[in-house]
Write a protein that holds these residues in place. Sequence first.
Motif, PDB file in Angstrom:
ATOM      1  N   PRO A 140       3.542   2.257  -3.633  1.00  0.00           N
ATOM      2  CA  PRO A 140       3.060   3.092  -4.743  1.00  0.00           C
ATOM      3  C   PRO A 140       2.674   4.503  -4.313  1.00  0.00           C
ATOM      4  O   PRO A 140       2.840   5.450  -5.074  1.00  0.00           O
ATOM      5  N   LEU A 141       2.189   4.645  -3.085  1.00  0.00           N
ATOM      6  CA  LEU A 141       1.819   5.971  -2.591  1.00  0.00           C
ATOM      7  C   LEU A 141       3.051   6.872  -2.472  1.00  0.00           C
ATOM      8  O   LEU A 141       3.021   8.033  -2.882  1.00  0.00           O
ATOM      9  N   VAL A 142       4.129   6.335  -1.948  1.00  0.00           N
ATOM     10  CA  VAL A 142       5.370   7.115  -1.825  1.00  0.00           C
ATOM     11  C   VAL A 142       5.913   7.465  -3.208  1.00  0.00           C
ATOM     12  O   VAL A 142       6.351   8.598  -3.443  1.00  0.00           O
ATOM     13  N   ARG A 143       5.878   6.519  -4.143  1.00  0.00           N
ATOM     14  CA  ARG A 143       6.336   6.806  -5.499  1.00  0.00           C
ATOM     15  C   ARG A 143       5.509   7.903  -6.153  1.00  0.00           C
ATOM     16  O   ARG A 143       6.042   8.775  -6.836  1.00  0.00           O
ATOM     17  N   LEU A 144       4.197   7.866  -5.940  1.00  0.00           N
ATOM     18  CA  LEU A 144       3.321   8.889  -6.498  1.00  0.00           C
ATOM     19  C   LEU A 144       3.632  10.265  -5.918  1.00  0.00           C
ATOM     20  O   LEU A 144       3.702  11.250  -6.653  1.00  0.00           O
ATOM     21  N   VAL A 145       3.857  10.326  -4.621  1.00  0.00           N
ATOM     22  CA  VAL A 145       4.180  11.609  -3.986  1.00  0.00           C
ATOM     23  C   VAL A 145       5.490  12.158  -4.520  1.00  0.00           C
ATOM     24  O   VAL A 145       5.597  13.346  -4.842  1.00  0.00           O
ATOM     25  N   ILE A 188       0.826  -1.203   0.000  1.00  0.00           N
ATOM     26  CA  ILE A 188       0.000   0.000   0.000  1.00  0.00           C
ATOM     27  C   ILE A 188       0.860   1.252   0.000  1.00  0.00           C
ATOM     28  O   ILE A 188       0.616   2.196  -0.751  1.00  0.00           O
ATOM     29  N   ILE A 189       1.878   1.279   0.829  1.00  0.00           N
ATOM     30  CA  ILE A 189       2.686   2.495   1.002  1.00  0.00           C
ATOM     31  C   ILE A 189       3.657   2.702  -0.163  1.00  0.00           C
ATOM     32  O   ILE A 189       3.926   3.833  -0.545  1.00  0.00           O
TER      33      ILE A 189
END
Length: 108
Positions: free
Chosen positions: A16-21, A13-14
């Motif tokens: 892809p979220l970090v990559r997006l940010v 979960i974290i």
Amino acid sequence: MQFVYLAQLVFMIIGPLVRLVFKVIGIGFITYTGSNLLLDQVRSYITGRFGAGSIVIQQILGLANIDVCINMFLAAVTTRMVLSGLDKISDRRRKQVWNPPGRDYIDA
């Protein structure tokens, strides 16, 4: 053993979220730096051209507050870039305000 599955779920979960940010921050930083550099170059070019004219022309331009007009124009360009960027971030499309005659409404 359940801890391993929970850790994998958190990383799934974290990650892809970090990559997006980071992607959004990187693109925003590059865009801001490039547009800021471009607008500074435009401003310096225009003010540099003011000095190329004669004294009388410079005085007339000073009385007409052309420098204020140029700053207002560049501020409007910056505001337009920011607003279009905000629309793209929120993935909203601009609503068309004006429709040409004969399209989607009754002509009066």
